[in-house]
Design an enzyme around this catalytic site. Structure first.
Site, PDB file in Angstrom:
ATOM      1  N   TRP A  69       0.829  -1.327  -0.056  1.00  0.00           N
ATOM      2  CA  TRP A  69       0.042  -0.113   0.091  1.00  0.00           C
ATOM      3  C   TRP A  69       0.676   1.208  -0.014  1.00  0.00           C
ATOM      4  O   TRP A  69       0.553   2.157  -0.520  1.00  0.00           O
ATOM      5  CB  TRP A  69      -0.926  -0.073   1.163  1.00  0.00           C
ATOM      6  CG  TRP A  69      -2.177  -1.166   0.909  1.00  0.00           C
ATOM      7  CD1 TRP A  69      -2.413  -2.210   1.544  1.00  0.00           C
ATOM      8  CD2 TRP A  69      -2.833  -1.114  -0.233  1.00  0.00           C
ATOM      9  NE1 TRP A  69      -3.371  -2.939   1.081  1.00  0.00           N
ATOM     10  CE2 TRP A  69      -3.805  -2.321  -0.044  1.00  0.00           C
ATOM     11  CE3 TRP A  69      -3.244   0.067  -1.083  1.00  0.00           C
ATOM     12  CZ2 TRP A  69      -5.012  -2.589  -0.922  1.00  0.00           C
ATOM     13  CZ3 TRP A  69      -4.299  -0.551  -2.021  1.00  0.00           C
ATOM     14  CH2 TRP A  69      -5.078  -1.941  -1.711  1.00  0.00           C
ATOM     15  N   ASP A 139      -1.333   6.662   6.682  1.00  0.00           N
ATOM     16  CA  ASP A 139      -2.353   5.902   6.215  1.00  0.00           C
ATOM     17  C   ASP A 139      -2.706   4.905   7.130  1.00  0.00           C
ATOM     18  O   ASP A 139      -2.041   3.997   7.571  1.00  0.00           O
ATOM     19  CB  ASP A 139      -1.916   5.259   4.765  1.00  0.00           C
ATOM     20  CG  ASP A 139      -2.857   4.207   4.095  1.00  0.00           C
ATOM     21  OD1 ASP A 139      -4.200   4.236   5.085  1.00  0.00           O
ATOM     22  OD2 ASP A 139      -2.870   3.536   3.249  1.00  0.00           O
ATOM     23  N   LYS A 163     -12.758  -1.238   6.976  1.00  0.00           N
ATOM     24  CA  LYS A 163     -12.402  -2.241   8.116  1.00  0.00           C
ATOM     25  C   LYS A 163     -12.947  -1.952   9.410  1.00  0.00           C
ATOM     26  O   LYS A 163     -13.234  -2.849   9.902  1.00  0.00           O
ATOM     27  CB  LYS A 163     -10.691  -2.287   8.148  1.00  0.00           C
ATOM     28  CG  LYS A 163     -10.115  -3.006   6.772  1.00  0.00           C
ATOM     29  CD  LYS A 163      -8.974  -2.613   6.186  1.00  0.00           C
ATOM     30  CE  LYS A 163      -8.690  -3.537   4.816  1.00  0.00           C
ATOM     31  NZ  LYS A 163      -8.709  -2.830   3.745  1.00  0.00           N
TER      32      LYS A 163
HETATM   33  N1  PMP Z   1      -3.982   1.600   2.573  1.00  0.00           N
HETATM   34  C1  PMP Z   1      -4.253   0.389   3.297  1.00  0.00           C
HETATM   35  C2  PMP Z   1      -3.238   0.459   4.292  1.00  0.00           C
HETATM   36  C3  PMP Z   1      -4.958  -0.490   2.747  1.00  0.00           C
HETATM   37  O1  PMP Z   1      -5.508  -1.605   3.610  1.00  0.00           O
HETATM   38  C4  PMP Z   1      -5.954  -0.374   1.906  1.00  0.00           C
HETATM   39  C5  PMP Z   1      -7.184  -1.367   1.681  1.00  0.00           C
HETATM   40  N2  PMP Z   1      -6.967  -2.628   2.030  1.00  0.00           N
HETATM   41  C6  PMP Z   1      -5.891   0.883   1.040  1.00  0.00           C
HETATM   42  C7  PMP Z   1      -4.987   1.934   1.480  1.00  0.00           C
HETATM   43  C8  PMP Z   1      -6.704   0.998  -0.233  1.00  0.00           C
HETATM   44  O2  PMP Z   1      -8.113   1.358   0.181  1.00  0.00           O
HETATM   45  P1  PMP Z   1      -9.306   1.571  -0.658  1.00  0.00           P
HETATM   46  O3  PMP Z   1      -9.489   0.372  -1.202  1.00  0.00           O
HETATM   47  O4  PMP Z   1     -10.085   2.350   0.248  1.00  0.00           O
HETATM   48  O5  PMP Z   1      -8.885   2.453  -1.864  1.00  0.00           O
END
Ligand code: PMP
Length: 327
Positions: A69, A139, A163
């Site tokens: 991520w 994040d 989550k």
């Molecule tokens: N950052 C992290 C740490 C994540 O776990 C996730 C999704 N699992 C995201 C960003 C992306 O999130 P989204 O699907 O809401 O764009």
């Protein structure tokens, strides 16, 4: 009339909106100098909005690279300015969180970005880097509200709701008011944090149902005793699984012990066939969603706030039986 039918301008919905923000403020102890914004587009849109809004003075930011991520965040930010990776755990397949001796920090950057919990790799920052007066961006998508954080250590926190907060479709941004207002006129209005800050996140129609559900989740968390109590429960859940992994001779975790996540616990056996059997038999007895991310393979147990302790106990019971049978 259900919340889905109400006008978002109605008094009913305004109350829901304000109460939801207030509950989040109470639960996270958010200082009044921070704005709470409700945005759409997921955490992934924040990978763009953060640099678009914050890369304004120096056109330069530091990112700490700790997994898939952060990789996405870095790639996106590079479209808007100079991005330096000041620390990375890529050398060990992201199985640890690099130490961030930030003595080399200069004032010539706009912000530093971290991913507080690495969802796929199963690591987390055990302490928040101290970067002085520079804005720290976190994040927190996969561990917001799972443990107590000092919001004042961050300039900006963002998290997709799906989550620990509420249904997908809502993204929470908590931002210090000093970081607002330096946005390029050439960029879209809808990607300007200020647009949300000045309209109580109602410049256009917000995701009303997700916000309502979020309010209910936050009420549940308050009734439970707040984030501190949730953290104790999460520590207990995680330790049940980690304790077993530490004594097992069949299952292993590759993550460095001190950097283990409380939310996402990847584990594996040495055999792809055993992993396959493990997952198949787990499904058959009602233990679902244990497959590791496609980039890492193996298994992964995600112990988000909604997972009860009994769920973890059931998993460990099953793992023990599996180990006796297949070791
Ligand atoms: N950052 C992290 C740490 C994540 O776990 C996730 C999704 N699992 C995201 C960003 C992306 O999130 P989204 O699907 O809401 O764009």
């Amino acid at each position: 009339m259900s919340v889905m039918e109400m006008s978002h301008r109605s008094d009913y919905f305004q109350d829901i909106m304000n109460e939801t923000i207030e509950k989040l403020r109470q639960l996270m102890n958010i200082p009044s100098s921070y704005k709470v914004l409700f945005i759409q587009g997921g955490a992934s849109l924040q990978f763009s909005m953060v640099p678009m809004n914050l890369l304004n003075n120096h056109q330069h930011a530091y990112y700490i690279h700790t997994g898939s991520w952060s990789e996405r965040a870095i790639q996106e930010a590079r479209k808007f300015g100079k991005i330096t990776l000041i620390a990375s755990s890529e050398d060990q397949h992201f199985t640890y969180v690099p130490s961030t001796e930030l003595t080399s920090f200069t004032a010539d950057i706009d912000y530093v970005h971290i991913t507080t919990n690495n969802t796929i790799e199963g690591t987390r920052f055990r302490s928040i880097p101290d970067i002085g007066s520079l804005p720290l961006v976190g994040d927190m998508s996969s561990n917001i509200l799972s443990e107590v954080y000092d919001v004042s250590k961050f300039g900006l926190i963002y998290a997709g709701a799906q989550k620990n907060i509420g249904p997908a479709g809502l993204t929470v941004v908590i931002v210090h008011e000093d970081l607002l207002g330096n946005y390029s006129n050439h960029y879209p209005t809808m990607l300007n944090y200020q647009t949300y800050a000045t309209s109580n996140s109602m410049y256009n129609t917000p995701p009303t149902f997700s916000i309502y559900m979020t309010k209910l989740v936050l009420e549940w968390l308050q009734e439970l005793g707040g984030v501190g109590v949730m953290e104790q429960i999460n520590r207990e859940k995680a330790s049940i699984l980690y304790n077993y992994l530490d004594e097992s001779t069949l299952f292993k975790s590759k993550v460095v012990v001190s950097d283990r996540s409380l939310m996402n616990i990847p584990f594996t056996t040495d055999s792809a066939e055993l992993n396959h059997n493990f997952l198949k038999e787990a499904e058959a007895i009602g233990l679902h969603s244990l497959e590791g991310h496609r980039s890492t393979g193996g298994m992964r147990a995600s112990l988000y706030n909604a997972m009860p302790i009994d769920g973890v106990k059931a998993l460990v019971e099953y793992m023990k039986k599996f180990e006796v049978t297949y070791r």
